[in-house]
Design a protein around this motif. Structure first.
Motif, PDB file in Angstrom:
ATOM      1  N   ARG A 141      12.527 -11.516  -8.546  1.00  0.00           N
ATOM      2  CA  ARG A 141      13.566 -12.199  -7.436  1.00  0.00           C
ATOM      3  C   ARG A 141      13.104 -13.842  -7.134  1.00  0.00           C
ATOM      4  O   ARG A 141      12.183 -13.994  -6.842  1.00  0.00           O
ATOM      5  CB  ARG A 141      13.956 -11.632  -6.142  1.00  0.00           C
ATOM      6  CG  ARG A 141      13.576 -10.056  -6.795  1.00  0.00           C
ATOM      7  CD  ARG A 141      13.907  -8.788  -5.804  1.00  0.00           C
ATOM      8  NE  ARG A 141      14.739  -7.916  -6.031  1.00  0.00           N
ATOM      9  CZ  ARG A 141      15.832  -7.809  -6.700  1.00  0.00           C
ATOM     10  NH1 ARG A 141      17.066  -7.013  -6.328  1.00  0.00           N
ATOM     11  NH2 ARG A 141      15.556  -5.779  -6.719  1.00  0.00           N
TER      12      ARG A 141
ATOM     13  N   VAL B  81      23.429  -4.753 -12.919  1.00  0.00           N
ATOM     14  CA  VAL B  81      22.080  -3.946 -13.732  1.00  0.00           C
ATOM     15  C   VAL B  81      22.730  -3.126 -15.190  1.00  0.00           C
ATOM     16  O   VAL B  81      22.960  -3.338 -15.850  1.00  0.00           O
ATOM     17  CB  VAL B  81      20.782  -3.394 -13.021  1.00  0.00           C
ATOM     18  CG1 VAL B  81      20.235  -2.300 -14.606  1.00  0.00           C
ATOM     19  CG2 VAL B  81      20.187  -3.880 -12.786  1.00  0.00           C
TER      20      VAL B  81
ATOM     21  N   ARG C 250      24.809 -15.096  -8.255  1.00  0.00           N
ATOM     22  CA  ARG C 250      24.058 -14.657  -8.695  1.00  0.00           C
ATOM     23  C   ARG C 250      23.791 -15.016 -10.815  1.00  0.00           C
ATOM     24  O   ARG C 250      24.603 -13.988 -10.567  1.00  0.00           O
ATOM     25  CB  ARG C 250      23.717 -13.421  -8.698  1.00  0.00           C
ATOM     26  CG  ARG C 250      23.692 -13.359  -7.225  1.00  0.00           C
ATOM     27  CD  ARG C 250      23.193 -11.662  -6.415  1.00  0.00           C
ATOM     28  NE  ARG C 250      22.562 -11.817  -4.786  1.00  0.00           N
ATOM     29  CZ  ARG C 250      22.094 -11.060  -4.255  1.00  0.00           C
ATOM     30  NH1 ARG C 250      21.506  -9.798  -4.797  1.00  0.00           N
ATOM     31  NH2 ARG C 250      22.048 -10.860  -3.031  1.00  0.00           N
TER      32      ARG C 250
ATOM     33  N   LEU D  99      16.035 -11.571 -11.641  1.00  0.00           N
ATOM     34  CA  LEU D  99      17.359 -12.282 -10.873  1.00  0.00           C
ATOM     35  C   LEU D  99      17.351 -13.407  -9.962  1.00  0.00           C
ATOM     36  O   LEU D  99      16.002 -13.812  -9.390  1.00  0.00           O
ATOM     37  CB  LEU D  99      17.543 -10.871  -9.985  1.00  0.00           C
ATOM     38  CG  LEU D  99      19.100 -10.887  -8.397  1.00  0.00           C
ATOM     39  CD1 LEU D  99      20.214 -10.708 -10.018  1.00  0.00           C
ATOM     40  CD2 LEU D  99      18.568 -10.138  -7.773  1.00  0.00           C
TER      41      LEU D  99
ATOM     42  N   ILE E 252      15.003  -4.286 -11.761  1.00  0.00           N
ATOM     43  CA  ILE E 252      14.523  -5.404 -11.722  1.00  0.00           C
ATOM     44  C   ILE E 252      12.612  -5.947 -11.365  1.00  0.00           C
ATOM     45  O   ILE E 252      12.840  -5.412 -10.499  1.00  0.00           O
ATOM     46  CB  ILE E 252      15.403  -6.383 -10.857  1.00  0.00           C
ATOM     47  CG1 ILE E 252      17.343  -6.571 -11.195  1.00  0.00           C
ATOM     48  CG2 ILE E 252      14.895  -7.848 -10.044  1.00  0.00           C
ATOM     49  CD1 ILE E 252      17.972  -6.151 -10.055  1.00  0.00           C
TER      50      ILE E 252
ATOM     51  N   LEU F 174      21.678 -12.368 -13.306  1.00  0.00           N
ATOM     52  CA  LEU F 174      20.666 -11.506 -13.880  1.00  0.00           C
ATOM     53  C   LEU F 174      20.371 -11.375 -15.205  1.00  0.00           C
ATOM     54  O   LEU F 174      21.222 -11.844 -15.882  1.00  0.00           O
ATOM     55  CB  LEU F 174      21.372  -9.995 -13.836  1.00  0.00           C
ATOM     56  CG  LEU F 174      20.578  -8.738 -14.014  1.00  0.00           C
ATOM     57  CD1 LEU F 174      19.400  -8.488 -13.041  1.00  0.00           C
ATOM     58  CD2 LEU F 174      21.487  -7.541 -14.034  1.00  0.00           C
TER      59      LEU F 174
ATOM     60  N   GLU G  51      24.344  -4.658  -6.774  1.00  0.00           N
ATOM     61  CA  GLU G  51      23.411  -5.590  -8.097  1.00  0.00           C
ATOM     62  C   GLU G  51      23.135  -4.055  -8.856  1.00  0.00           C
ATOM     63  O   GLU G  51      22.797  -4.028 -10.266  1.00  0.00           O
ATOM     64  CB  GLU G  51      21.843  -5.545  -7.200  1.00  0.00           C
ATOM     65  CG  GLU G  51      20.562  -5.909  -7.928  1.00  0.00           C
ATOM     66  CD  GLU G  51      19.106  -6.344  -6.798  1.00  0.00           C
ATOM     67  OE1 GLU G  51      18.143  -4.938  -7.074  1.00  0.00           O
ATOM     68  OE2 GLU G  51      19.324  -7.225  -6.344  1.00  0.00           O
TER      69      GLU G  51
ATOM     70  N   HIS H 182      27.708 -11.355  -5.380  1.00  0.00           N
ATOM     71  CA  HIS H 182      27.434 -10.176  -4.786  1.00  0.00           C
ATOM     72  C   HIS H 182      28.444 -10.353  -3.682  1.00  0.00           C
ATOM     73  O   HIS H 182      29.006 -10.915  -2.808  1.00  0.00           O
ATOM     74  CB  HIS H 182      26.066 -10.408  -3.946  1.00  0.00           C
ATOM     75  CG  HIS H 182      25.473  -9.479  -3.983  1.00  0.00           C
ATOM     76  ND1 HIS H 182      25.994  -8.821  -1.953  1.00  0.00           N
ATOM     77  CD2 HIS H 182      24.635  -8.223  -4.009  1.00  0.00           C
ATOM     78  CE1 HIS H 182      25.579  -7.095  -2.321  1.00  0.00           C
ATOM     79  NE2 HIS H 182      24.359  -7.153  -3.110  1.00  0.00           N
TER      80      HIS H 182
END
Length: 259
Positions: free
Chosen positions: A140, A220, A242, A254, A137, A244, A216, A235
């Motif tokens: 952000r 991924v 969120r 993100l 990442i 991604l 997180e 989360h």
């Protein structure tokens, strides 16, 4: 979605042909010539819109090198509403031509009655590039999420050339996304499963499942394993939604709503 370096900007109203080159703009060669030509075409499109009583302000051209070519992006405000058009091509000049061709259509689309945009008119998927050391990442964003209906979120997604749009659903007071499915359809997903969202005026279907609870790192890993273009998840700490997503440089970005 992907990272862009501002290569040149065009600032001004419908009839203003001024330019403002930023530090990264080429000073000569075919790229500079293509930028100059694109500015002229964008000014012409804005002038056409202005003649119809539409105010176009803050036009900006951005250009970036991406896998296999170049990505051009144009941002503007149309009667106070933000729009974005981005197109990739093998050559910088071709990518600039494509965004210039699409600008007037986008202006007309956001100033008229909303018609769902055919998915064939959208940006091709971000290529899955092999990266030494794996993907990470690298950007952000924590925007303040807008409270709006799914239809309004879908219209914003179309206006901004997004693949997926994160917002707050007032019906459930939770984070949600809309994204494209099929040739002309849209899908709504929420962090928590809930019933239908009322009378619909757009082809939006509802995901029956809530967003998966993932860290997180887990997000991924799931994105990579399934080769997804993006992943909506919640989360575990707080349950906020969120997104991604893959960037054009091969790494990841993100989105997480501001607390």
């Amino acid at each position: 979605m992907g990272g862009l370096m501002t290569a040149g900007t065009f600032e001004g109203g419908p009839a203003d042909g001024s330019t403002d080159a930023s530090a990264g703009m080429p000073t000569g060669g075919p790229v500079a010539a293509a930028l100059a030509g694109a500015r002229g075409r964008l000014a012409a499109a804005a002038a056409v819109a202005g003649g119809a009583g539409t105010l176009v302000e803050g036009l900006r051209i951005r250009l970036a090198a991406v896998a296999g070519g170049a990505l051009a992006q144009v941002n503007a405000e149309v009667d106070g509403r933000r729009i974005r058009v981005q197109r990739a091509a093998a050559e910088a000049g071709d990518s600039l031509d494509r965004v210039a061709d699409c600008l007037l259509d986008r202006i007309r689309a956001v100033t008229g009655a909303w018609v769902p945009r055919p998915w064939s008119a959208a940006q091709p998927p971000v290529p899955l590039l092999p990266l030494a050391g794996g993907r990470r990442i690298v950007r952000r964003k924590d925007p303040s999420l807008v409270w709006c209906t799914p239809e309004a979120a879908a219209r914003t997604m179309d206006a901004m050339d997004y693949d997926i749009h994160l917002f707050t659903d007032p019906a459930t007071e939770t984070d949600a996304v809309v994204y494209r499915v099929g040739p002309t359809g849209y899908r709504l997903a929420r962090t928590m499963p809930a019933g239908p969202f009322g009378r619909r005026t757009a082809p939006i279907t509802l995901s029956p499942h809530g967003a998966p609870l993932l860290t997180e790192r887990q997000a991924v890993e799931r994105l990579e394993r399934a080769e997804l273009p993006f992943l909506f998840y919640a989360h575990p700490a707080g349950g906020r939604g969120r997104v991604l997503y893959r960037r054009f440089d091969g790494h990841l970005g993100l989105l997480a709503g501001r607390s």
